[in-house]
Motif scaffolding. Structure first.
Motif, PDB file in Angstrom:
ATOM      1  N   LEU A   1      -8.808  -5.552  -6.029  1.00  0.00           N
ATOM      2  CA  LEU A   1      -7.880  -4.359  -6.302  1.00  0.00           C
ATOM      3  C   LEU A   1      -8.230  -3.126  -5.549  1.00  0.00           C
ATOM      4  O   LEU A   1      -7.560  -2.341  -5.124  1.00  0.00           O
ATOM      5  CB  LEU A   1      -7.752  -4.224  -7.787  1.00  0.00           C
ATOM      6  CG  LEU A   1      -7.262  -5.311  -8.695  1.00  0.00           C
ATOM      7  CD1 LEU A   1      -7.219  -4.850 -10.259  1.00  0.00           C
ATOM      8  CD2 LEU A   1      -5.747  -5.602  -8.320  1.00  0.00           C
ATOM      9  N   ALA A   2      -9.562  -2.759  -5.084  1.00  0.00           N
ATOM     10  CA  ALA A   2      -9.916  -1.691  -4.485  1.00  0.00           C
ATOM     11  C   ALA A   2      -9.185  -1.582  -3.075  1.00  0.00           C
ATOM     12  O   ALA A   2      -8.913  -0.598  -2.352  1.00  0.00           O
ATOM     13  CB  ALA A   2     -11.488  -1.774  -4.342  1.00  0.00           C
ATOM     14  N   LYS A   3      -8.794  -2.795  -2.594  1.00  0.00           N
ATOM     15  CA  LYS A   3      -8.188  -2.919  -1.154  1.00  0.00           C
ATOM     16  C   LYS A   3      -6.629  -2.614  -1.533  1.00  0.00           C
ATOM     17  O   LYS A   3      -6.118  -1.854  -0.600  1.00  0.00           O
ATOM     18  CB  LYS A   3      -8.192  -4.406  -0.571  1.00  0.00           C
ATOM     19  CG  LYS A   3      -9.611  -4.740  -0.243  1.00  0.00           C
ATOM     20  CD  LYS A   3      -9.736  -5.943   0.127  1.00  0.00           C
ATOM     21  CE  LYS A   3     -11.251  -6.482   0.347  1.00  0.00           C
ATOM     22  NZ  LYS A   3     -12.075  -5.750   0.570  1.00  0.00           N
ATOM     23  N   PHE A   4      -6.072  -2.732  -2.532  1.00  0.00           N
ATOM     24  CA  PHE A   4      -4.759  -2.374  -2.867  1.00  0.00           C
ATOM     25  C   PHE A   4      -4.603  -0.798  -3.109  1.00  0.00           C
ATOM     26  O   PHE A   4      -3.860   0.159  -2.485  1.00  0.00           O
ATOM     27  CB  PHE A   4      -4.097  -2.952  -4.126  1.00  0.00           C
ATOM     28  CG  PHE A   4      -2.981  -2.474  -4.748  1.00  0.00           C
ATOM     29  CD1 PHE A   4      -1.685  -2.475  -3.851  1.00  0.00           C
ATOM     30  CD2 PHE A   4      -2.989  -2.073  -6.053  1.00  0.00           C
ATOM     31  CE1 PHE A   4      -0.343  -1.912  -4.337  1.00  0.00           C
ATOM     32  CE2 PHE A   4      -1.686  -1.419  -6.487  1.00  0.00           C
ATOM     33  CZ  PHE A   4      -0.599  -1.352  -5.550  1.00  0.00           C
ATOM     34  N   ALA A   5      -5.785  -0.281  -3.779  1.00  0.00           N
ATOM     35  CA  ALA A   5      -5.862   0.952  -4.172  1.00  0.00           C
ATOM     36  C   ALA A   5      -6.121   1.727  -2.823  1.00  0.00           C
ATOM     37  O   ALA A   5      -5.821   3.010  -2.891  1.00  0.00           O
ATOM     38  CB  ALA A   5      -7.194   1.352  -5.213  1.00  0.00           C
ATOM     39  N   GLY A   6      -6.807   1.283  -1.966  1.00  0.00           N
ATOM     40  CA  GLY A   6      -6.885   1.969  -0.725  1.00  0.00           C
ATOM     41  C   GLY A   6      -5.571   2.367   0.131  1.00  0.00           C
ATOM     42  O   GLY A   6      -5.457   3.561   0.628  1.00  0.00           O
ATOM     43  N   ILE A   7      -4.623   1.545  -0.145  1.00  0.00           N
ATOM     44  CA  ILE A   7      -3.205   1.848   0.530  1.00  0.00           C
ATOM     45  C   ILE A   7      -2.658   2.951  -0.372  1.00  0.00           C
ATOM     46  O   ILE A   7      -1.853   3.844   0.395  1.00  0.00           O
ATOM     47  CB  ILE A   7      -2.388   0.544   0.169  1.00  0.00           C
ATOM     48  CG1 ILE A   7      -2.629  -0.453   1.019  1.00  0.00           C
ATOM     49  CG2 ILE A   7      -0.834   0.879   0.441  1.00  0.00           C
ATOM     50  CD1 ILE A   7      -1.906  -1.688   0.887  1.00  0.00           C
ATOM     51  N   LEU A   8      -3.026   2.970  -1.629  1.00  0.00           N
ATOM     52  CA  LEU A   8      -2.452   4.428  -2.427  1.00  0.00           C
ATOM     53  C   LEU A   8      -3.465   5.438  -2.240  1.00  0.00           C
ATOM     54  O   LEU A   8      -3.149   6.691  -2.899  1.00  0.00           O
ATOM     55  CB  LEU A   8      -2.477   4.235  -3.898  1.00  0.00           C
ATOM     56  CG  LEU A   8      -1.698   2.738  -4.160  1.00  0.00           C
ATOM     57  CD1 LEU A   8      -1.747   2.373  -5.807  1.00  0.00           C
ATOM     58  CD2 LEU A   8      -0.338   2.605  -3.689  1.00  0.00           C
TER      59      LEU A   8
END
Length: 113
Positions: A78-85
């Motif tokens: 999820l940290a990878k998704f959070a990086g997009i944000l």
């Protein structure tokens, strides 16, 4: 095997790993800049490409970290998704605990040994 009961915590175990396989696989794909761009262009199509279920798609759309964890998300993916944000792991921790990022950081520092 004894699993500790931690109130308010979703344990990432084998059941959660299977439940979140598609979600975590999608988040892992965000290691590629091209994939991040494709996701940002059309989130629904990108989620469909990985076979996310309704619960996961809804949580992605709402940026609901706790919902993503309940849907089988692993915080490291999820940290990878959070990086997009534009979020980091401390932002995720704050969201999980209902704290501000500064409160979460202070709590971490207070418990650092």
């Amino acid at each position: 095997m004894c699993t500790p009961d931690i109130p308010g915590t979703t344990l990432f175990d084998g059941v959660q790993a299977r439940k979140g396989y598609a979600l975590n696989k999608m988040c892992y794909s965000f290691n590629s800049a091209e994939n991040r761009t494709q996701f940002q262009r059309d989130e629904a199509a990108y989620c469909a490409r990985y076979g996310l279920n309704e619960e996961q798609v809804r949580a992605i759309g709402k940026r609901d970290v706790l919902g993503l964890i309940a849907a089988g998300g692993n915080v490291y993916y999820l940290a990878k998704f959070a990086g997009i944000l534009g979020l980091d792991v401390q932002d995720l921790g704050a969201l999980q605990t209902g704290m501000t990022k500064d409160e979460f950081k202070a709590r971490l520092q207070a418990h650092a040994g």
